[in-house]
Write an enzyme that holds these catalytic residues in place. Structure first.
Site, PDB file in Angstrom:
ATOM      1  N   GLN A 171      42.752  28.275  37.030  1.00 43.56           N
ATOM      2  CA  GLN A 171      41.978  29.346  37.655  1.00 43.56           C
ATOM      3  C   GLN A 171      42.130  29.144  39.160  1.00 43.56           C
ATOM      4  O   GLN A 171      41.498  28.272  39.736  1.00 43.56           O
ATOM      5  CB  GLN A 171      40.503  29.258  37.216  1.00 43.56           C
ATOM      6  CG  GLN A 171      39.537  30.095  38.037  1.00 43.56           C
ATOM      7  CD  GLN A 171      39.906  31.568  38.089  1.00 43.56           C
ATOM      8  OE1 GLN A 171      40.204  32.190  37.078  1.00 43.56           O
ATOM      9  NE2 GLN A 171      39.916  32.137  39.289  1.00 43.56           N
ATOM     10  N   CYS A 172      42.992  29.935  39.784  1.00 45.68           N
ATOM     11  CA  CYS A 172      43.330  29.672  41.190  1.00 45.68           C
ATOM     12  C   CYS A 172      42.468  30.413  42.202  1.00 45.68           C
ATOM     13  O   CYS A 172      42.267  29.926  43.315  1.00 45.68           O
ATOM     14  CB  CYS A 172      44.794  29.995  41.449  1.00 45.68           C
ATOM     15  SG  CYS A 172      45.899  28.755  40.733  1.00 45.68           S
ATOM     16  N   GLU A 173      41.997  31.614  41.862  1.00 43.12           N
ATOM     17  CA  GLU A 173      41.183  32.335  42.833  1.00 43.12           C
ATOM     18  C   GLU A 173      39.888  31.566  43.053  1.00 43.12           C
ATOM     19  O   GLU A 173      39.321  31.064  42.075  1.00 43.12           O
ATOM     20  CB  GLU A 173      40.854  33.749  42.322  1.00 43.12           C
ATOM     21  CG  GLU A 173      40.277  34.638  43.406  1.00 43.12           C
ATOM     22  CD  GLU A 173      39.981  36.072  42.905  1.00 43.12           C
ATOM     23  OE1 GLU A 173      39.939  36.290  41.685  1.00 43.12           O
ATOM     24  OE2 GLU A 173      39.790  36.937  43.751  1.00 43.12           O
ATOM     25  N   GLY A 204      34.142  35.762  33.625  1.00 41.05           N
ATOM     26  CA  GLY A 204      34.226  36.743  32.555  1.00 41.05           C
ATOM     27  C   GLY A 204      35.675  37.092  32.316  1.00 41.05           C
ATOM     28  O   GLY A 204      36.168  37.111  31.189  1.00 41.05           O
ATOM     29  N   GLY A 205      36.357  37.367  33.422  1.00 39.71           N
ATOM     30  CA  GLY A 205      37.766  37.686  33.343  1.00 39.71           C
ATOM     31  C   GLY A 205      38.443  37.356  34.652  1.00 39.71           C
ATOM     32  O   GLY A 205      37.780  37.252  35.684  1.00 39.71           O
ATOM     33  N   MET A 206      39.757  37.150  34.590  1.00 44.81           N
ATOM     34  CA  MET A 206      40.538  36.909  35.799  1.00 44.81           C
ATOM     35  C   MET A 206      41.836  37.678  35.669  1.00 44.81           C
ATOM     36  O   MET A 206      42.554  37.539  34.661  1.00 44.81           O
ATOM     37  CB  MET A 206      40.785  35.401  35.968  1.00 44.81           C
ATOM     38  CG  MET A 206      41.693  35.057  37.150  1.00 44.81           C
ATOM     39  SD  MET A 206      40.920  35.511  38.744  1.00 44.81           S
ATOM     40  CE  MET A 206      42.394  35.917  39.694  1.00 44.81           C
ATOM     41  N   GLU A 207      42.131  38.453  36.697  1.00 44.72           N
ATOM     42  CA  GLU A 207      43.202  39.445  36.632  1.00 44.72           C
ATOM     43  C   GLU A 207      44.606  38.877  36.850  1.00 44.72           C
ATOM     44  O   GLU A 207      45.408  39.462  37.572  1.00 44.72           O
ATOM     45  CB  GLU A 207      42.907  40.530  37.672  1.00 44.72           C
ATOM     46  CG  GLU A 207      42.953  40.064  39.153  1.00 44.72           C
ATOM     47  CD  GLU A 207      41.636  39.533  39.713  1.00 44.72           C
ATOM     48  OE1 GLU A 207      40.791  39.061  38.926  1.00 44.72           O
ATOM     49  OE2 GLU A 207      41.476  39.577  40.940  1.00 44.72           O
ATOM     50  N   HIS A 254      37.898  46.444  33.917  1.00 48.44           N
ATOM     51  CA  HIS A 254      37.821  45.846  35.258  1.00 48.44           C
ATOM     52  C   HIS A 254      39.093  45.059  35.593  1.00 48.44           C
ATOM     53  O   HIS A 254      39.732  45.300  36.627  1.00 48.44           O
ATOM     54  CB  HIS A 254      36.587  44.941  35.330  1.00 48.44           C
ATOM     55  CG  HIS A 254      36.416  44.249  36.648  1.00 48.44           C
ATOM     56  ND1 HIS A 254      35.564  44.722  37.630  1.00 48.44           N
ATOM     57  CD2 HIS A 254      36.982  43.133  37.145  1.00 48.44           C
ATOM     58  CE1 HIS A 254      35.630  43.917  38.680  1.00 48.44           C
ATOM     59  NE2 HIS A 254      36.484  42.934  38.409  1.00 48.44           N
ATOM     60  N   HIS A 288      42.331  45.836  38.389  1.00 47.31           N
ATOM     61  CA  HIS A 288      42.892  44.958  39.423  1.00 47.31           C
ATOM     62  C   HIS A 288      44.420  45.076  39.523  1.00 47.31           C
ATOM     63  O   HIS A 288      45.007  44.661  40.524  1.00 47.31           O
ATOM     64  CB  HIS A 288      42.534  43.500  39.134  1.00 47.31           C
ATOM     65  CG  HIS A 288      41.211  43.059  39.673  1.00 47.31           C
ATOM     66  ND1 HIS A 288      40.872  43.151  41.006  1.00 47.31           N
ATOM     67  CD2 HIS A 288      40.135  42.489  39.060  1.00 47.31           C
ATOM     68  CE1 HIS A 288      39.652  42.649  41.191  1.00 47.31           C
ATOM     69  NE2 HIS A 288      39.173  42.250  40.017  1.00 47.31           N
ATOM     70  N   GLU A 321      37.270  43.610  45.054  1.00 46.75           N
ATOM     71  CA  GLU A 321      36.279  43.758  43.984  1.00 46.75           C
ATOM     72  C   GLU A 321      35.497  45.069  44.042  1.00 46.75           C
ATOM     73  O   GLU A 321      35.156  45.634  43.003  1.00 46.75           O
ATOM     74  CB  GLU A 321      35.329  42.553  43.972  1.00 46.75           C
ATOM     75  CG  GLU A 321      36.025  41.221  43.658  1.00 46.75           C
ATOM     76  CD  GLU A 321      36.710  41.171  42.280  1.00 46.75           C
ATOM     77  OE1 GLU A 321      36.438  42.022  41.424  1.00 46.75           O
ATOM     78  OE2 GLU A 321      37.541  40.252  42.093  1.00 46.75           O
ATOM     79  N   ASP A 335      34.052  29.942  47.567  1.00 42.87           N
ATOM     80  CA  ASP A 335      33.256  29.848  46.332  1.00 42.87           C
ATOM     81  C   ASP A 335      31.754  29.953  46.630  1.00 42.87           C
ATOM     82  O   ASP A 335      30.983  30.423  45.795  1.00 42.87           O
ATOM     83  CB  ASP A 335      33.529  28.532  45.590  1.00 42.87           C
ATOM     84  CG  ASP A 335      34.822  28.586  44.765  1.00 42.87           C
ATOM     85  OD1 ASP A 335      35.286  29.705  44.460  1.00 42.87           O
ATOM     86  OD2 ASP A 335      35.363  27.517  44.445  1.00 42.87           O
ATOM     87  N   ARG A 378      30.849  30.229  31.223  1.00 43.18           N
ATOM     88  CA  ARG A 378      31.003  31.300  32.203  1.00 43.18           C
ATOM     89  C   ARG A 378      29.925  31.153  33.263  1.00 43.18           C
ATOM     90  O   ARG A 378      28.721  31.218  32.956  1.00 43.18           O
ATOM     91  CB  ARG A 378      30.890  32.639  31.471  1.00 43.18           C
ATOM     92  CG  ARG A 378      31.120  33.841  32.341  1.00 43.18           C
ATOM     93  CD  ARG A 378      31.112  35.110  31.508  1.00 43.18           C
ATOM     94  NE  ARG A 378      31.190  36.280  32.350  1.00 43.18           N
ATOM     95  CZ  ARG A 378      31.067  37.525  31.900  1.00 43.18           C
ATOM     96  NH1 ARG A 378      30.871  37.739  30.599  1.00 43.18           N
ATOM     97  NH2 ARG A 378      31.143  38.543  32.721  1.00 43.18           N
ATOM     98  N   LYS A 432      28.644  32.931  35.484  1.00 44.38           N
ATOM     99  CA  LYS A 432      27.661  33.998  35.589  1.00 44.38           C
ATOM    100  C   LYS A 432      26.419  33.703  34.744  1.00 44.38           C
ATOM    101  O   LYS A 432      25.318  34.112  35.093  1.00 44.38           O
ATOM    102  CB  LYS A 432      28.318  35.305  35.134  1.00 44.38           C
ATOM    103  CG  LYS A 432      27.413  36.502  35.172  1.00 44.38           C
ATOM    104  CD  LYS A 432      28.135  37.738  34.702  1.00 44.38           C
ATOM    105  CE  LYS A 432      27.233  38.951  34.807  1.00 44.38           C
ATOM    106  NZ  LYS A 432      27.857  40.152  34.259  1.00 44.38           N
TER     107      LYS A 432
HETATM  108  N1  BES Z   1      38.664  38.253  40.241  1.00 42.81           N
HETATM  109  C1  BES Z   1      37.434  38.140  39.562  1.00 42.81           C
HETATM  110  C2  BES Z   1      37.068  36.729  39.196  1.00 42.81           C
HETATM  111  C3  BES Z   1      36.972  35.780  40.367  1.00 42.81           C
HETATM  112  C4  BES Z   1      36.430  36.165  41.570  1.00 42.81           C
HETATM  113  C5  BES Z   1      37.420  34.498  40.225  1.00 42.81           C
HETATM  114  C6  BES Z   1      36.369  35.258  42.634  1.00 42.81           C
HETATM  115  C7  BES Z   1      37.353  33.606  41.278  1.00 42.81           C
HETATM  116  C8  BES Z   1      36.825  33.981  42.487  1.00 42.81           C
HETATM  117  C9  BES Z   1      37.400  38.990  38.286  1.00 42.81           C
HETATM  118  O1  BES Z   1      38.122  40.162  38.380  1.00 42.81           O
HETATM  119  C10 BES Z   1      35.971  39.410  38.045  1.00 42.81           C
HETATM  120  O2  BES Z   1      35.442  40.082  38.874  1.00 42.81           O
HETATM  121  N2  BES Z   1      35.383  39.020  36.922  1.00 42.81           N
HETATM  122  C11 BES Z   1      34.031  39.382  36.565  1.00 42.81           C
HETATM  123  C12 BES Z   1      34.005  40.442  35.512  1.00 42.81           C
HETATM  124  C13 BES Z   1      33.743  41.813  35.984  1.00 42.81           C
HETATM  125  C14 BES Z   1      33.579  42.789  34.851  1.00 42.81           C
HETATM  126  C15 BES Z   1      32.739  42.026  37.058  1.00 42.81           C
HETATM  127  C16 BES Z   1      33.344  38.164  35.985  1.00 42.81           C
HETATM  128  O3  BES Z   1      34.000  37.143  35.788  1.00 42.81           O
HETATM  129  O4  BES Z   1      32.160  38.236  35.733  1.00 42.81           O
HETATM  130 ZN    ZN Z   2      37.224  41.562  39.692  1.00 44.82          ZN
END
Ligand code: BES
Ligand code: ZN
Length: 643
Positions: A152-154, A284-287, A311, A315, A334, A394, A599, A601
């Site tokens: 997970q690089c971002e 949740g997800g990573m693009e 979502h 991206h 975002e 972060d 996760r 979140k």
């Molecule tokens: N690119 C993000 C995940 C992210 C952001 C990873 C910043 C690391 C640093 C991804 O697209 C994202 O926004 N995921 C959301 C889901 C979305 C439906 C809002 C998540 O993980 O909750």
């Molecule tokens: Zn996103």
């Protein structure tokens, strides 16, 4: 005309420099990145070699190439196939890592042309301190037979996987080769696989033809199989989970791609695949291009979490094709993606649904901003943030870039007269910055350029407040509340019942007044709005005797705790903690649940809630599950708990 903050902050040259890299990226163009890895499952390291095809920018005369690294071992550097000295700084600069410098004087005299082409090759390996990669033991996977690794690089963790210009301002096509005894996926289209699975002699080969930044580089390897979910899409997961994953996404994925193509322009990455990871995946997800990484908490069996796929797919345009130039302008990634996500689901489920999703987002934003410390609020609740002076992206992460960003775009849309008016701008913007990285200044300039004839309308927007002021947005757009009204009405009934109940009202007192029929026909998004509205009612103290019994009854009637949707479960725990329902019914189950989801979140707020009622239990739960969490998550929670 008066000078605005916008004018004052505007850099001399756009896009603005990225403060979150130690590299001298601005002196180079990267034409191609070639990367090769050998997965050492025994030592839990990746042994790699990266080759950059670089050219020096005309205006620059760098004396060295400076790259980002973080906890990497570097063995060898060569330029144009000749070994060359390199310096890995002794001191680490938190949180940015360690500079790797490769002096250029020798090469500068050799190359007469100012457009010097350089082939830089570096051999390195990751270490046990790698922050981008989680190595899982077989017991931590569903199948329990093979180990697993994923990255997970971002935002700035790519530098712990390979030496790079770790900034979203630098993009290049990539060739990727990975030697692993287990099936492997990466952020490109598949070129070839080992002829015999389990062989370490031949690599998994991927090609990324479109230029991508380092934060979109990704790999995962383990017992991974795949199945189709659309004409250009595969789902990847551990074999025992594959059918459930396929069911979850096969109805919507291609529909989403087609809708997005109508809104922006055709999908350019050829394939769109999804990998469902083990539960410790921190987002949740990573693009990741060609292979969205996603949490297994989406697999609820009822297709209720597909918005996350909309979502990550969005991206593919906002973020992956058109990229923020630094994490200070993260809202361009975002906020735009939330806007496109809601347009996609709105076009399928109707405008009321789009507005409903925006209402949930507004509430998330409000909660997030309310829960920030005054210093964090000041620093990280503006849309454009300042990450100079060694800030950690972060730490800046919140719903602000998502929801304030969305609301700005939504307001622009509404002011211009609705999406029919706004729509032509979308392909214009995404075409103009296709394969580029940009800042907020370029965004606003482009908007004014496109809507020249509507300058007066755009001028009504208080740009300075939107971009630079902390707190909630200056304007709340008009939302259609039709789907939310039923949720508010039921919530009001519960609040009234609890307020008007006799002091000694028992659980059965409330059970007589409500039934599961109340939720008939609702989707799970509506449960969320209902629960949020109950939780946040300013009229009542849920921890008082009768209200607390009301919450107990609510839980027993609607059974939110046994939902398959973690969005529902986490909110249930929030109200149950607020009502102080005790260890047996709430705190212990919450602690157990925290050992099953990775996760962030859910993990971070979950620990925050648990710590409110039993700090020692929160700490012991964290300690017990520490190795289950991804390094990024581990780090954040341990800070949240003050450890
Ligand atoms: N690119 C993000 C995940 C992210 C952001 C990873 C910043 C690391 C640093 C991804 O697209 C994202 O926004 N995921 C959301 C889901 C979305 C439906 C809002 C998540 O993980 O909750
Ligand atoms: Zn996103």
């Amino acid at each position: 005309m008066s000078t605005t903050i916008f004018d004052i902050k505007r850099p001399i040259e756009s896009p603005e420099r990225d403060p979150s890299t130690l590299s001298n990226y601005y002196a180079f163009n990267v034409n191609l990145t070639d990367i090769e890895y050998h997965v050492d499952w025994e030592k839990k390291i990746l042994v790699g070699k990266v080759i950059y095809d670089l050219s020096i920018k005309e205006s620059s005369q760098p004396s060295s190439i400076i790259l980002d690294t973080s906890y990497l071992n570097v063995f060898k550097a060569s330029i144009n196939d000749e070994e060359t000295p390199f310096v890995l700084d002794e001191k680490r600069l938190e949180p940015l890592g360690t500079k790797l410098s490769i002096p250029l004087h020798k090469w500068r005299t050799k190359t007469s042309s100012t457009k010097a082409q350089l082939k830089l090759s570096l051999e390195f390996s990751t270490t046990e301190k790698v922050t981008a990669v989680q190595w899982l033991e077989p017991e931590q996977t569903a199948g329990k037979t093979a180990p697993y690794l994923f990255s997970q690089c971002e935002a700035i963790h790519a530098r712990s996987m390979y030496p790079c210009f770790d900034t979203p301002s630098v993009k290049s096509p990539m060739n990727i080769s990975i030697y692993s005894i287990y099936p492997t996926v990466s952020s490109g289209n598949v070129v070839s696989k080992p002829s015999k699975p389990g062989s370490e002699i031949e690599p998994y080969v991927f090609k990324q033809e479109l230029p991508i930044p380092s934060y979109l580089f990704a790999i995962a390897s383990g017992d991974i199989s795949n199945a189709p979910i659309g004409p250009r899409s595969l789902i990847y997961s551990e074999p025992s989970f594959l059918q459930a994953c396929q069911y979850e996404f096969e109805a919507d994925t291609e529909k989403f791609i087609e809708v997005a193509e109508k809104i922006v322009f055709p999908y350019e990455w050829k394939t769109y695949n999804v990998l469902i990871l083990p539960p410790s995946f921190p987002y949740g997800g990573m693009e990741n291009p060609n292979i969205t990484f996603a949490t297994p908490t989406l697999i609820s069996g009822d297709r209720q979490n597909v918005d996350v796929i909309a979502h990550e797919l969005a991206h593919s345009w906002s973020g992956n094709l058109v990229t923020n130039c630094s994490w200070e302008h993260f809202w361009l990634n975002e906020g735009w993606t939330m806007y496109l996500e809601r347009r996609i689901v709105g076009s399928i489920h109707g405008e009321a649904y789009r507005h409903f999703s925006a209402i949930i987002g507004w509430k998330d934003l409000q909660d997030d901003i309310d829960s920030m410390s005054p210093a964090t609020r000041e620093k990280y609740s503006p849309l454009v943030v300042d990450l100079s002076n060694l800030a950690d992206p972060d730490d800046a992460f919140s719903t602000v870039p998502y929801e304030k960003g969305f609301n700005l775009l939504f307001l622009i849309e509404q002011k211009l007269g609705g999406f029919k008016e706004f729509d032509p701008f979308i392909p214009f913007y995404f075409t103009k910055f296709r394969t580029q990285s940009l800042d907020t200044y370029q965004f606003k300039d482009t908007l004014y350029e496109f809507f020249k004839h509507k300058k007066d309308i755009l001028d009504e927007i208080d740009w300075d407040t939107w971009f630079y002021s902390p707190g909630m947005p200056p304007v709340k757009p008009d939302f259609d509340t039709s789907l939310a009204d039923a949720c508010y009405a039921l919530s009001a009934k519960w609040v009234d019942a609890a307020l008007n109940a006799p002091k000694n009202a028992t659980i059965s007192y409330f059970k007589e007044k409500f039934s599961v029929e109340n939720l008939k026909g609702w989707n799970s998004q509506q449960y969320l709005v209902f629960l949020d509205s109950v939780t946040d009612s300013p009229k009542i103290r849920w921890s008082d005797a009768a209200p607390s019994n009301a919450v107990k009854a609510l839980g027993e009637i609607y059974k939110f705790e046994s939902s398959s949707n973690p969005e529902v479960i986490s909110r249930w725990f929030k109200i149950a903690v607020k009502a102080r329902l005790g260890h047996e019914s709430t705190y212990n189950p919450l602690a157990n649940w925290l050992g099953t989801v990775g996760r962030m979140k859910f993990v971070r707020p979950g620990f925050r809630e648990l710590a409110k009622v039993d700090k020692p239990l929160a700490i012991s739960t964290f300690k017990k599950n520490e190795l289950f969490y991804h390094p990024i998550c581990r780090n954040m929670v341990s800070r949240d708990l003050g450890l």
